[in-house]
Design a protein around this motif. Structure first.
Motif, short mmCIF file in Angstrom:
data_model
loop_
_atom_site.label_atom_id
_atom_site.label_comp_id
_atom_site.label_asym_id
_atom_site.label_seq_id
_atom_site.Cartn_x
_atom_site.Cartn_y
_atom_site.Cartn_z
N ASN A 86 -2.97 46.12 -38.30
CA ASN A 86 -2.26 44.97 -38.85
C ASN A 86 -1.40 44.27 -37.80
N THR A 87 -0.69 45.05 -37.01
CA THR A 87 0.20 44.47 -36.00
C THR A 87 -0.58 43.70 -34.94
N THR A 88 -1.69 44.28 -34.51
CA THR A 88 -2.51 43.59 -33.50
C THR A 88 -3.05 42.28 -34.06
N GLY A 89 -3.51 42.32 -35.29
CA GLY A 89 -4.05 41.13 -35.92
C GLY A 89 -3.03 40.04 -36.20
N GLN A 90 -1.74 40.42 -36.17
CA GLN A 90 -0.67 39.46 -36.42
C GLN A 90 -0.05 38.91 -35.13
N HIS A 91 -0.55 39.37 -33.99
CA HIS A 91 -0.05 38.85 -32.71
C HIS A 91 -0.26 37.33 -32.69
N PRO A 92 0.79 36.55 -32.42
CA PRO A 92 0.68 35.09 -32.54
C PRO A 92 -0.48 34.48 -31.77
N GLU A 93 -0.71 34.95 -30.54
CA GLU A 93 -1.79 34.37 -29.75
C GLU A 93 -3.16 34.80 -30.26
N ILE A 94 -3.23 35.99 -30.86
CA ILE A 94 -4.49 36.42 -31.45
C ILE A 94 -4.76 35.65 -32.73
N VAL A 95 -3.72 35.40 -33.52
CA VAL A 95 -3.87 34.57 -34.73
C VAL A 95 -4.39 33.18 -34.35
N GLU A 96 -3.83 32.62 -33.30
CA GLU A 96 -4.26 31.30 -32.83
C GLU A 96 -5.72 31.34 -32.35
N TRP A 97 -6.07 32.39 -31.63
CA TRP A 97 -7.45 32.57 -31.14
C TRP A 97 -8.42 32.68 -32.31
N GLN A 139 -0.83 55.18 -39.07
CA GLN A 139 -0.62 54.64 -37.72
C GLN A 139 -1.78 53.74 -37.30
N LEU A 140 -2.99 54.12 -37.67
CA LEU A 140 -4.14 53.27 -37.38
C LEU A 140 -4.03 51.96 -38.13
N LEU A 141 -3.64 52.04 -39.39
CA LEU A 141 -3.52 50.84 -40.22
C LEU A 141 -2.42 49.93 -39.69
N ASP A 142 -1.30 50.51 -39.29
CA ASP A 142 -0.19 49.71 -38.76
C ASP A 142 -0.60 49.02 -37.46
N ASN A 143 -1.29 49.76 -36.59
CA ASN A 143 -1.75 49.17 -35.33
C ASN A 143 -2.74 48.03 -35.59
#
Length: 212
Positions: free
Chosen positions: A193-204, A187-191
């Motif tokens: 990865n998912t957070t890091g793949q957020h489109p606006e975070i990727v852009e940032w 669950q930690l790993l999924d969170n």
């Protein structure tokens, strides 16, 4: 809307990123003031705007807020990433922010050690201290209903803080800490990865993070 300035080094450390991203993702205008040299940082500290001689520091209409947790909560409220009307959920977010602080302090102590002492201390972190924290965090996510988030059913500053902190701890930057630290905690790993793949975070990240 208040006039906001966030002061920190030009580095994507979680203490600043949780605040920067809460404001950015929440479309809250702010001035991202980054000191780029030791001299610039020293000049800022001497300016008197850092009450405890450290950053991050947030200016709100010329008034100062210090300390990571206080700044993160304020920015989280403005950006919509901190519970405003549920005291229990707010406390659970605080719990995660405080845990990120504890883990950071535990690592920080080792930077001042001699090589042999540091090696032993980081092995202790990797094999005993951090597994204790990670097991507890995984349990917290389960108790939250396995929603994919640390608190509630949507992203909060808790997720942003942990994503950036784990990026630091598993990024191969800190000698002696395994890059596979999260692999036993799905669950930690999924969170992460998912957070890091957020489109606006990727852009940032593409705009602000050092290129590999």
């Amino acid at each position: 809307m208040p006039v906001i300035k966030l002061h920190y080094s030009d580095f994507p450390f979680w203490r600043a990123e949780v605040c920067r991203l809460a404001l950015h993702l929440g479309n809250v205008p702010f001035e991202d003031v980054r000191t780029k040299t030791p001299e610039e940082r020293a000049a800022f500290i001497k300016s008197g705007k850092a009450p405890f001689g450290q950053t991050p520091v947030l200016e709100v209409d010329g008034k100062v807020i210090a300390q990571t947790g206080a700044i993160a909560r304020y920015c989280g409220k403005l950006g919509g990433f901190y519970p405003r009307d549920d005291d229990f959920l707010a406390a659970k977010v605080d719990e995660i922010i405080d845990t990120a602080t504890d883990m950071t302090v535990a690592v920080g102590k080792t930077f001042r050690m001699e090589v042999k002492e540091k090696t032993v201390a980081r092995e202790q972190l990797a094999t005993v201290t951090f597994p204790m924290y990670l097991k507890a965090l995984e349990k917290i996510m389960t108790e939250n209903g396995s929603t994919g988030f640390y608190v509630g059913d949507k992203m909060t500053i808790a997720d942003i803080a942990m994503w950036r902190m784990f990026g630091w701890l598993t990024g191969g930057i800190v000698d002696g800490l395994p890059t596979t630290m999260l692999e036993s905690y799905p669950q930690l790993l999924d969170n992460f990865n998912t957070t890091g793949q957020h489109p606006e975070i990727v852009e940032w990240m593409a705009k602000h993070y050092p290129k590999a």
